[in-house]
Design an enzyme around this catalytic site. Sequence first.
Site, mmCIF file in Angstrom:
data_model
loop_
_atom_site.group_PDB
_atom_site.id
_atom_site.type_symbol
_atom_site.label_atom_id
_atom_site.label_comp_id
_atom_site.label_asym_id
_atom_site.label_seq_id
_atom_site.Cartn_x
_atom_site.Cartn_y
_atom_site.Cartn_z
ATOM 1 N N HIS A 5 0.798 -1.241 0.000
ATOM 2 C CA HIS A 5 0.000 0.000 0.000
ATOM 3 C C HIS A 5 0.822 1.278 0.000
ATOM 4 C CE1 HIS A 5 -2.234 -3.289 2.026
ATOM 5 N NE2 HIS A 5 -3.127 -2.947 1.139
ATOM 6 N N GLY A 21 -6.799 11.924 8.719
ATOM 7 C CA GLY A 21 -7.576 10.905 8.016
ATOM 8 C C GLY A 21 -7.583 11.133 6.515
ATOM 9 N N ARG A 25 -5.789 16.500 3.147
ATOM 10 C CA ARG A 25 -5.349 17.269 4.300
ATOM 11 C C ARG A 25 -3.827 17.115 4.459
ATOM 12 N NH1 ARG A 25 -7.479 21.339 7.553
ATOM 13 N NH2 ARG A 25 -9.432 20.264 7.847
ATOM 14 N N ARG A 44 -3.448 4.367 -4.222
ATOM 15 C CA ARG A 44 -4.832 4.586 -3.773
ATOM 16 C C ARG A 44 -5.110 6.040 -3.406
ATOM 17 N NH1 ARG A 44 -7.921 -0.210 -1.876
ATOM 18 N NH2 ARG A 44 -6.747 -1.952 -2.656
ATOM 19 N N ARG A 88 -1.718 10.623 15.244
ATOM 20 C CA ARG A 88 -2.939 10.909 14.499
ATOM 21 C C ARG A 88 -3.369 12.331 14.799
ATOM 22 N NH1 ARG A 88 -7.910 10.573 12.586
ATOM 23 N NH2 ARG A 88 -9.651 10.846 14.020
ATOM 24 N N GLY A 90 -6.665 14.433 14.045
ATOM 25 C CA GLY A 90 -7.986 14.250 13.448
ATOM 26 C C GLY A 90 -9.056 15.112 14.066
ATOM 27 N N SER A 91 -10.298 14.726 13.794
ATOM 28 C CA SER A 91 -11.428 15.430 14.392
ATOM 29 C C SER A 91 -12.266 14.422 15.165
ATOM 30 C CB SER A 91 -12.267 16.117 13.318
ATOM 31 O OG SER A 91 -12.827 15.153 12.458
ATOM 32 N N GLU A 182 -14.054 9.196 17.833
ATOM 33 C CA GLU A 182 -13.428 9.205 16.508
ATOM 34 C C GLU A 182 -13.366 7.749 16.066
ATOM 35 O OE1 GLU A 182 -9.288 8.514 16.435
ATOM 36 O OE2 GLU A 182 -10.431 7.129 17.710
ATOM 37 N N MET A 183 -12.545 7.398 15.090
ATOM 38 C CA MET A 183 -12.669 6.048 14.553
ATOM 39 C C MET A 183 -11.339 5.330 14.283
ATOM 40 S SD MET A 183 -15.916 6.711 12.009
ATOM 41 C CE MET A 183 -16.522 5.038 12.150
ATOM 42 N N GLU A 184 -10.227 5.823 14.829
ATOM 43 C CA GLU A 184 -8.925 5.276 14.433
ATOM 44 C C GLU A 184 -7.937 4.953 15.549
ATOM 45 O OE1 GLU A 184 -10.186 8.139 13.043
ATOM 46 O OE2 GLU A 184 -10.810 7.329 11.103
ATOM 47 N N ASP A 207 -17.823 18.329 16.032
ATOM 48 C CA ASP A 207 -19.272 18.278 16.225
ATOM 49 C C ASP A 207 -19.556 17.761 17.629
ATOM 50 O OD1 ASP A 207 -18.372 15.842 14.281
ATOM 51 O OD2 ASP A 207 -19.746 15.126 15.815
ATOM 52 N N ARG A 220 -13.305 25.189 10.977
ATOM 53 C CA ARG A 220 -12.387 24.202 11.547
ATOM 54 C C ARG A 220 -10.934 24.633 11.410
ATOM 55 N NH1 ARG A 220 -16.154 20.188 9.872
ATOM 56 N NH2 ARG A 220 -15.259 19.908 7.820
HETATM 57 N N1 HPA Z 1 -18.323 10.062 15.111
HETATM 58 C C1 HPA Z 1 -17.235 9.394 14.720
HETATM 59 N N2 HPA Z 1 -16.143 9.985 14.298
HETATM 60 C C2 HPA Z 1 -16.132 11.333 14.247
HETATM 61 C C3 HPA Z 1 -17.230 12.084 14.645
HETATM 62 C C4 HPA Z 1 -18.381 11.403 15.100
HETATM 63 O O1 HPA Z 1 -19.399 12.025 15.455
HETATM 64 N N3 HPA Z 1 -16.912 13.390 14.463
HETATM 65 C C5 HPA Z 1 -15.654 13.427 13.998
HETATM 66 N N4 HPA Z 1 -15.170 12.172 13.861
#
Ligand code: HPA
Length: 236
Positions: A5, A21, A25, A44, A88, A90-91, A182-184, A207, A220
């Site tokens: 990758h 992510g 960015r 990718r 990381r 991120g947001s 977040e997700m990571e 958010d 942001r």
């Molecule tokens: N959920 C998951 N990941 C995120 C969110 C969320 O509301 N906002 C920013 N990353």
Amino acid sequence: MPTPHIEAEHAQIAPVVLMPGDPLRAQVIAETYLENVIQFNTVRNMFGYTGTYKGKAISVMGSGMGMPSIGIYSYELFKFYDVETIVRIGSCGAYTKDLDLYDVILATGAYSESSFADTQAGQALGDILYPNAEVNKILEDAANDLKIPLKKGIIHSSDVFYRENFNDYERIFQEKNAIAVEMESFALFHNANVLGKKAACLLTVSDSLVTHAATTSEERQNAFTQMMEVALSLAV
Ligand code: HPA
């Protein structure tokens, strides 16, 4: 040697990699903050760049969204490119009214119900994984020097963005003390742990699950700039 990758030559990637992510960015960060930039990955469209910040080397590469994606890229960077540290950047979505939009968060742990760590390592390692204390200290000290307020806490690394029951966040906040989602990070921290490497995570609040307020991409930018200044203190 390229990996499945990442097409970079070994020497093209610095010992410290910042991972937003979004690969676009990563491109903006390289163009805005770094000098002497080379692009080391286009596979990718997961763009990766190396340059210098105040004369010191640092790389920046997209991670993609979610634990499977950052799991692949962080593993290859640590294992095959001898990267020492991944942060990381991120947001996140706030789980508590004590967080405001644009706050910058330093993760002190990542809680997850994900099977990532069990599947990767074949054993239960607990549902909260931790970042590297040394790296967190450097980031905290940099934030202090820059007079950028940091909020600290456990974050929730979720496998699911769109949940049928959004109010489930209240339970996770109560039971796990997770202040934002977040997700990571859980996968990133796990890979660092099993490979003897270092990881950390800085987030800006984009958010709120409590107030349903959300930022626009323009809004942001300022919070993002603050987070970047803290993260770039790791250039070596
Ligand atoms: N959920 C998951 N990941 C995120 C969110 C969320 O509301 N906002 C920013 N990353």
